[in-house]
Design a protein around this motif. Sequence first.
Motif, mmCIF file in Angstrom:
data_model
loop_
_atom_site.group_PDB
_atom_site.id
_atom_site.type_symbol
_atom_site.label_atom_id
_atom_site.label_comp_id
_atom_site.label_asym_id
_atom_site.label_seq_id
_atom_site.Cartn_x
_atom_site.Cartn_y
_atom_site.Cartn_z
ATOM 1 N N ARG A 93 9.244 -28.349 -28.220
ATOM 2 C CA ARG A 93 10.148 -29.225 -28.871
ATOM 3 C C ARG A 93 10.542 -29.004 -30.244
ATOM 4 N NH1 ARG A 93 12.328 -31.108 -24.682
ATOM 5 N NH2 ARG A 93 13.050 -32.600 -25.924
ATOM 6 N N THR A 94 10.067 -27.714 -30.627
ATOM 7 C CA THR A 94 10.471 -27.331 -32.142
ATOM 8 C C THR A 94 12.140 -27.041 -32.045
ATOM 9 O OG1 THR A 94 10.269 -25.080 -31.730
ATOM 10 C CG2 THR A 94 8.259 -26.393 -32.497
ATOM 11 N N PRO A 95 12.771 -27.327 -33.200
ATOM 12 C CA PRO A 95 14.131 -26.738 -33.146
ATOM 13 C C PRO A 95 14.275 -25.324 -33.070
ATOM 14 C CG PRO A 95 13.510 -27.917 -35.247
ATOM 15 C CD PRO A 95 12.297 -27.811 -34.630
ATOM 16 N N GLU A 96 13.465 -24.262 -33.392
ATOM 17 C CA GLU A 96 13.556 -23.045 -32.994
ATOM 18 C C GLU A 96 13.332 -22.777 -31.398
ATOM 19 O OE1 GLU A 96 11.440 -18.572 -33.644
ATOM 20 O OE2 GLU A 96 10.517 -20.538 -34.166
ATOM 21 N N PHE A 97 12.429 -23.496 -30.647
ATOM 22 C CA PHE A 97 12.685 -23.215 -29.401
ATOM 23 C C PHE A 97 14.002 -23.992 -28.722
ATOM 24 C CE2 PHE A 97 11.407 -24.030 -25.002
ATOM 25 C CZ PHE A 97 10.878 -23.073 -24.445
ATOM 26 N N LEU A 98 14.165 -25.096 -29.229
ATOM 27 C CA LEU A 98 15.292 -25.859 -28.599
ATOM 28 C C LEU A 98 16.591 -24.911 -28.621
ATOM 29 C CD1 LEU A 98 14.294 -29.521 -29.610
ATOM 30 C CD2 LEU A 98 14.580 -28.560 -27.095
ATOM 31 N N ALA A 99 16.731 -24.238 -29.712
ATOM 32 C CA ALA A 99 17.766 -23.542 -30.172
ATOM 33 C C ALA A 99 17.994 -22.454 -28.801
ATOM 34 C CB ALA A 99 17.914 -22.975 -31.298
ATOM 35 N N ARG A 100 16.914 -22.028 -28.210
ATOM 36 C CA ARG A 100 16.825 -21.026 -27.137
ATOM 37 C C ARG A 100 17.170 -21.689 -25.915
ATOM 38 N NH1 ARG A 100 12.700 -18.484 -29.168
ATOM 39 N NH2 ARG A 100 13.954 -16.845 -30.042
ATOM 40 N N ASN A 101 16.293 -22.799 -25.706
ATOM 41 C CA ASN A 101 16.600 -23.458 -24.328
ATOM 42 C C ASN A 101 16.681 -25.018 -24.691
ATOM 43 O OD1 ASN A 101 16.311 -24.590 -21.853
ATOM 44 N ND2 ASN A 101 14.309 -24.171 -21.449
ATOM 45 N N PRO A 102 17.607 -25.566 -24.774
ATOM 46 C CA PRO A 102 17.930 -26.976 -25.150
ATOM 47 C C PRO A 102 17.312 -27.963 -24.140
ATOM 48 C CG PRO A 102 20.252 -25.879 -25.197
ATOM 49 C CD PRO A 102 18.930 -25.103 -24.567
ATOM 50 N N VAL A 103 16.805 -27.513 -23.051
ATOM 51 C CA VAL A 103 15.904 -28.169 -21.942
ATOM 52 C C VAL A 103 14.533 -28.601 -22.448
ATOM 53 C CG1 VAL A 103 15.357 -28.757 -19.534
ATOM 54 C CG2 VAL A 103 17.361 -27.545 -19.932
ATOM 55 N N GLY A 104 14.244 -27.800 -23.393
ATOM 56 C CA GLY A 104 12.841 -27.923 -24.025
ATOM 57 C C GLY A 104 11.688 -27.470 -22.963
ATOM 58 N N LYS A 105 11.918 -26.666 -22.110
ATOM 59 C CA LYS A 105 10.752 -26.318 -21.110
ATOM 60 C C LYS A 105 10.627 -24.720 -21.060
ATOM 61 C CE LYS A 105 11.578 -30.304 -18.064
ATOM 62 N NZ LYS A 105 11.877 -30.526 -16.485
ATOM 63 N N ILE A 106 9.351 -24.550 -20.558
ATOM 64 C CA ILE A 106 9.078 -23.166 -20.176
ATOM 65 C C ILE A 106 9.086 -22.846 -18.755
ATOM 66 C CG2 ILE A 106 7.814 -22.538 -22.464
ATOM 67 C CD1 ILE A 106 5.262 -23.340 -21.052
ATOM 68 N N PRO A 107 9.289 -21.706 -18.398
ATOM 69 C CA PRO A 107 9.455 -20.553 -19.112
ATOM 70 C C PRO A 107 10.874 -19.987 -19.653
ATOM 71 C CG PRO A 107 9.671 -20.123 -16.812
ATOM 72 C CD PRO A 107 9.051 -21.447 -16.858
ATOM 73 N N VAL A 108 11.238 -19.123 -20.595
ATOM 74 C CA VAL A 108 12.344 -18.781 -20.925
ATOM 75 C C VAL A 108 12.241 -17.189 -20.865
ATOM 76 C CG1 VAL A 108 13.991 -18.648 -22.827
ATOM 77 C CG2 VAL A 108 12.917 -20.739 -22.233
ATOM 78 N N ALA A 109 13.327 -16.618 -20.342
ATOM 79 C CA ALA A 109 13.428 -15.153 -20.592
ATOM 80 C C ALA A 109 14.660 -14.765 -21.220
ATOM 81 C CB ALA A 109 13.329 -14.417 -19.091
ATOM 82 N N GLU A 110 14.316 -13.874 -22.465
ATOM 83 C CA GLU A 110 15.482 -13.503 -23.163
ATOM 84 C C GLU A 110 15.520 -11.951 -22.674
ATOM 85 O OE1 GLU A 110 16.382 -12.992 -27.676
ATOM 86 O OE2 GLU A 110 15.246 -14.223 -27.108
ATOM 87 N N LEU A 111 16.713 -11.454 -22.134
ATOM 88 C CA LEU A 111 17.030 -10.184 -21.648
ATOM 89 C C LEU A 111 17.208 -9.148 -22.950
ATOM 90 C CD1 LEU A 111 19.244 -10.810 -18.773
ATOM 91 C CD2 LEU A 111 16.730 -10.884 -18.867
ATOM 92 N N GLU A 112 17.191 -7.883 -22.540
ATOM 93 C CA GLU A 112 17.471 -7.024 -23.665
ATOM 94 C C GLU A 112 18.642 -7.132 -24.390
ATOM 95 O OE1 GLU A 112 16.871 -6.501 -20.529
ATOM 96 O OE2 GLU A 112 15.482 -4.713 -20.116
ATOM 97 N N ASP A 113 19.727 -7.853 -23.926
ATOM 98 C CA ASP A 113 21.021 -7.951 -24.696
ATOM 99 C C ASP A 113 21.049 -9.321 -25.322
ATOM 100 O OD1 ASP A 113 21.532 -9.717 -22.477
ATOM 101 O OD2 ASP A 113 23.280 -8.750 -21.856
ATOM 102 N N GLY A 114 19.935 -10.173 -25.368
ATOM 103 C CA GLY A 114 20.024 -11.304 -25.888
ATOM 104 C C GLY A 114 20.315 -12.527 -25.153
ATOM 105 N N THR A 115 20.772 -12.148 -23.758
ATOM 106 C CA THR A 115 20.869 -13.400 -22.752
ATOM 107 C C THR A 115 19.647 -14.060 -22.566
ATOM 108 O OG1 THR A 115 22.686 -11.745 -21.543
ATOM 109 C CG2 THR A 115 21.873 -13.745 -20.496
ATOM 110 N N VAL A 116 19.894 -15.391 -22.226
ATOM 111 C CA VAL A 116 18.853 -16.107 -22.219
ATOM 112 C C VAL A 116 19.073 -16.954 -20.663
ATOM 113 C CG1 VAL A 116 17.634 -18.364 -22.917
ATOM 114 C CG2 VAL A 116 18.333 -16.775 -24.442
ATOM 115 N N LEU A 117 17.573 -16.788 -19.892
ATOM 116 C CA LEU A 117 17.668 -17.408 -18.603
ATOM 117 C C LEU A 117 16.481 -18.464 -18.539
ATOM 118 C CD1 LEU A 117 17.167 -14.254 -16.568
ATOM 119 C CD2 LEU A 117 19.513 -15.274 -17.058
ATOM 120 N N ILE A 118 16.899 -19.472 -18.123
ATOM 121 C CA ILE A 118 15.961 -20.574 -18.069
ATOM 122 C C ILE A 118 15.734 -20.747 -16.158
ATOM 123 C CG2 ILE A 118 16.362 -21.484 -20.115
ATOM 124 C CD1 ILE A 118 18.115 -23.655 -18.929
#
Length: 203
Positions: A40-65
């Motif tokens: 629920r931190t601003p840093e995490f929510l910037a990566r995944n606004p849903v606020g859940k894990i897991p999150v995967a960040e690919l080599e090119d910066g693409t984020v998967l949830i």
Amino acid sequence: MITVYGYTPSGNCWKVATILRLAGRPFRWVEVDSNAGETRTPEFLARNPVGKIPVAELEDGTVLIESNAMLGHFAEGTLWLPAAGLARTRVYEWLFFEQYSHEPYIAVARNIVSFLRQSEQQAVRLEQCRVGGERALDVMERRLAGHQWLTDAGPTIADIALCGYTQVADEGGFELARWPGVSAWLGRMRGLPDIVMLDRAPG
């Protein structure tokens, strides 16, 4: 390198680490304790606004949830995901079943009992989890009583998805001996190469 943001005891996070290992994809793990509010931190929510894990960040910066979406993505081109058609649709059926009819009960019961230690405070919710979880295990038992795997394509990401929390269902109060087909299937999962089962909850 792929970066996975996850919580080691989580079955959903276990799924992602497992398919990455099986697909031979190196990854970096960043521990995020969801029970401690770290999703629920601003840093995490910037990566995944849903606020859940897991999150995967690919080599090119693409984020998967969403863990089951990641299973499909990382299994593409491997034996863990059948080619497009009916066999793949059967896998998808189990993936949706897992997230809608299984995980909300079995994973939540485990969290209440073994991590939050709130069985008495959340007795009503725990009973709802018991009813829903038993229903889900009954569905799995009907399939696995007469088949080795959840689909006819052999072991697939459907099995990985359902193994995530079934393997630790006893930590939420489910006596897996009641479902012998499910228990035997878990034994087959443990015997597969490169499958490392989930760590148990703290004692």
